[in-house]
Motif scaffolding. Structure first.
Motif, PDB file in Angstrom:
ATOM      1  N   THR A  67      12.136  26.392 121.304  1.00 39.11           N
ATOM      2  CA  THR A  67      11.792  26.302 119.880  1.00 39.11           C
ATOM      3  C   THR A  67      10.348  26.693 119.563  1.00 39.11           C
ATOM      4  O   THR A  67      10.000  26.843 118.397  1.00 39.11           O
ATOM      5  N   ASP A  68       9.507  26.873 120.582  1.00 42.14           N
ATOM      6  CA  ASP A  68       8.138  27.315 120.318  1.00 42.14           C
ATOM      7  C   ASP A  68       7.966  28.811 120.560  1.00 42.14           C
ATOM      8  O   ASP A  68       6.847  29.319 120.615  1.00 42.14           O
ATOM      9  N   GLU A  69       9.094  29.540 120.687  1.00 44.00           N
ATOM     10  CA  GLU A  69       9.022  30.981 120.923  1.00 44.00           C
ATOM     11  C   GLU A  69      10.002  31.728 120.035  1.00 44.00           C
ATOM     12  O   GLU A  69      11.015  31.166 119.584  1.00 44.00           O
ATOM     13  N   VAL A  70       9.717  33.018 119.799  1.00 41.75           N
ATOM     14  CA  VAL A  70      10.611  33.903 119.056  1.00 41.75           C
ATOM     15  C   VAL A  70      10.542  35.298 119.666  1.00 41.75           C
ATOM     16  O   VAL A  70       9.597  35.635 120.385  1.00 41.75           O
ATOM     17  N   PHE A  71      11.543  36.104 119.365  1.00 40.49           N
ATOM     18  CA  PHE A  71      11.462  37.534 119.600  1.00 40.49           C
ATOM     19  C   PHE A  71      10.801  38.148 118.361  1.00 40.49           C
ATOM     20  O   PHE A  71      11.416  38.205 117.290  1.00 40.49           O
ATOM     21  N   GLU A  72       9.551  38.566 118.496  1.00 42.60           N
ATOM     22  CA  GLU A  72       8.824  39.134 117.352  1.00 42.60           C
ATOM     23  C   GLU A  72       8.994  40.657 117.401  1.00 42.60           C
ATOM     24  O   GLU A  72       8.117  41.410 117.808  1.00 42.60           O
ATOM     25  N   ASP A  73      10.166  41.098 116.965  1.00 39.60           N
ATOM     26  CA  ASP A  73      10.623  42.447 117.234  1.00 39.60           C
ATOM     27  C   ASP A  73      11.779  42.738 116.277  1.00 39.60           C
ATOM     28  O   ASP A  73      12.254  41.836 115.580  1.00 39.60           O
ATOM     29  N   LEU A  74      12.249  43.976 116.238  1.00 33.52           N
ATOM     30  CA  LEU A  74      13.377  44.330 115.385  1.00 33.52           C
ATOM     31  C   LEU A  74      14.583  44.815 116.175  1.00 33.52           C
ATOM     32  O   LEU A  74      15.715  44.472 115.849  1.00 33.52           O
ATOM     33  N   THR A  75      14.352  45.622 117.200  1.00 32.39           N
ATOM     34  CA  THR A  75      15.441  46.171 117.998  1.00 32.39           C
ATOM     35  C   THR A  75      15.031  46.160 119.464  1.00 32.39           C
ATOM     36  O   THR A  75      13.957  46.668 119.802  1.00 32.39           O
ATOM     37  N   PRO A  76      15.839  45.592 120.363  1.00 32.03           N
ATOM     38  CA  PRO A  76      15.506  45.642 121.793  1.00 32.03           C
ATOM     39  C   PRO A  76      15.519  47.091 122.284  1.00 32.03           C
ATOM     40  O   PRO A  76      16.003  47.999 121.603  1.00 32.03           O
ATOM     41  N   ARG A  77      14.990  47.305 123.494  1.00 29.90           N
ATOM     42  CA  ARG A  77      14.953  48.631 124.105  1.00 29.90           C
ATOM     43  C   ARG A  77      15.725  48.569 125.418  1.00 29.90           C
ATOM     44  O   ARG A  77      15.500  47.653 126.210  1.00 29.90           O
ATOM     45  N   LEU A  78      16.598  49.534 125.657  1.00 32.17           N
ATOM     46  CA  LEU A  78      17.439  49.555 126.850  1.00 32.17           C
ATOM     47  C   LEU A  78      17.000  50.675 127.781  1.00 32.17           C
ATOM     48  O   LEU A  78      16.893  51.832 127.360  1.00 32.17           O
ATOM     49  N   ALA A  79      16.754  50.343 129.047  1.00 36.49           N
ATOM     50  CA  ALA A  79      16.381  51.353 130.039  1.00 36.49           C
ATOM     51  C   ALA A  79      16.649  50.814 131.435  1.00 36.49           C
ATOM     52  O   ALA A  79      16.597  49.608 131.667  1.00 36.49           O
ATOM     53  N   ASP A  80      16.916  51.728 132.355  1.00 35.46           N
ATOM     54  CA  ASP A  80      16.987  51.385 133.777  1.00 35.46           C
ATOM     55  C   ASP A  80      15.593  51.618 134.348  1.00 35.46           C
ATOM     56  O   ASP A  80      15.287  52.680 134.884  1.00 35.46           O
ATOM     57  N   LEU A  81      14.747  50.622 134.228  1.00 36.05           N
ATOM     58  CA  LEU A  81      13.324  50.799 134.520  1.00 36.05           C
ATOM     59  C   LEU A  81      13.044  51.097 135.983  1.00 36.05           C
ATOM     60  O   LEU A  81      12.096  51.823 136.305  1.00 36.05           O
ATOM     61  N   ASP A  82      13.840  50.521 136.885  1.00 35.68           N
ATOM     62  CA  ASP A  82      13.575  50.675 138.316  1.00 35.68           C
ATOM     63  C   ASP A  82      14.551  51.605 139.020  1.00 35.68           C
ATOM     64  O   ASP A  82      14.524  51.738 140.246  1.00 35.68           O
ATOM     65  N   GLY A  83      15.428  52.258 138.255  1.00 36.94           N
ATOM     66  CA  GLY A  83      16.316  53.247 138.830  1.00 36.94           C
ATOM     67  C   GLY A  83      17.402  52.701 139.732  1.00 36.94           C
ATOM     68  O   GLY A  83      17.961  53.440 140.556  1.00 36.94           O
TER      69      GLY A  83
END
Length: 314
Positions: free
Chosen positions: A134-150
């Motif tokens: 309850t002390d946190e939020v996603f301060e964002d609009l759209t998540p980002r999807l990626a295979d960061l580590d391959g």
């Protein structure tokens, strides 16, 4: 408190050679928005939509078109004005924010709502949901999807803000049958301080501007072995900005396979780099607004007065 590794200290050199000159793009009317959609880059004016295409005369041309396919809005219970991130491969195919809340009164994205939950849908149709404390939020609009580590599995790149310590980069994924935070950067260290990532790419570092409204460093992290590396600062003491406070558009920076471009703090100069290296600094005679795109081999920028400009990439 966010700590930063000694980064690339090269001071970006101002360049005004013809291969980096700013070219104005003719548009049917003042540009209200630059839109990055599945079908490409488009602009919106009071006269409708135009598609941005590479062309010889001005690097990029705006070609009038009809209706365009808009991003998918969040399902019921989703964040107002948020959209669904989508991709065609990997385990996670969709992600969006849900559970709108007023519990973090920052309003940096132009309204009073942030998200209390992250939702992901996998290739087999399963839906997973994770709720923040309850002390946190996603301060964002759209998540980002990626295979960061391959490794073939998809990471969800988000911005989590804490009531005491401010924003942090937060990486999520499916872990043992649940949607969970897999890694996180250190928070900025103070409430109401935010960061804005650059576009994410598969098998590549994550980049973000810290405190873009004040002007801040451009940092780079690598995601390896379920952890984020210590951040590397790019551009030495250069201060960057890739978001206009109150804007609903988070795309005031661009990136392709190796090249990236981010405005300087006052958004009246463009810094262009390749991987960890700063290539050049280009002064501008206008203020970059809240929209940028890569079209062909050019960066497209909208000015605060609604004009459209292009700069050739290296």
């Amino acid at each position: 408190m966010l700590s930063v590794a000694g980064g690339v200290s090269a001071d970006p050199t101002e360049e005004t050679a013809d291969d980096h000159k700013v070219v104005e793009i003719a548009t049917p009317a003042p540009v209200k928005d630059v839109m990055l959609l599945k079908a490409g880059a488009f602009i919106r004016t009071d006269e409708g939509y135009a598609r941005l295409e590479p062309c010889a005369a001005t690097l990029v041309c705006a070609l009038k078109t009809g209706r365009v396919e808009q991003p998918t809005p969040t399902p019921p219970g989703g964040l107002p004005d948020g959209t669904v991130a989508e991709r065609d491969d990997g385990d996670i195919r969709e992600a969006w924010y849900a559970m709108p809340t007023r519990r973090y009164p920052h309003g940096v994205l132009g309204d009073e709502f942030e998200a209390g939950s992250l939702v992901a849908r996998t290739a087999d149709g399963q839906t997973y949901k994770a709720d923040l404390p309850t002390d946190e939020v996603f301060e964002d609009l759209t998540p980002r999807l990626a295979d960061l580590d391959g490794d073939g599995t998809i990471e969800v790149v988000t911005i989590v803000s804490n009531a005491a310590s401010g924003a942090r980069l937060s990486i999520w994924g499916i872990v043992e049958g649940a949607l969970a935070e897999r890694a996180a950067g250190e928070p900025i260290g103070r409430a109401n301080r935010w960061l804005n990532p650059l576009p994410v790419r598969d098998d590549a570092p994550v980049m973000a501007v810290i405190t873009p409204h004040l002007g801040g460093p451009l940092l780079q992290w690598r995601f390896e072995n379920d952890a984020l590396s210590e951040p590397l600062r790019l551009g030495g003491e250069t201060l960057f900005s890739n978001h206009a406070i109150g804007s609903r558009d988070l795309s005031t920076s661009v990136r392709n396979e190796t090249i990236w471009a981010v405005p300087e703090r006052e958004r009246r100069a463009l810094i262009v780099g390749r991987n960890d290296e700063i290539l050049f600094r280009l002064p501008l005679n206008f203020t970059v607004a809240d929209d940028m795109a890569i079209v062909g081999n050019a960066v497209v920028m909208r000015s605060a007065t609604g004009k459209l400009y292009a700069v050739r990439l290296p």
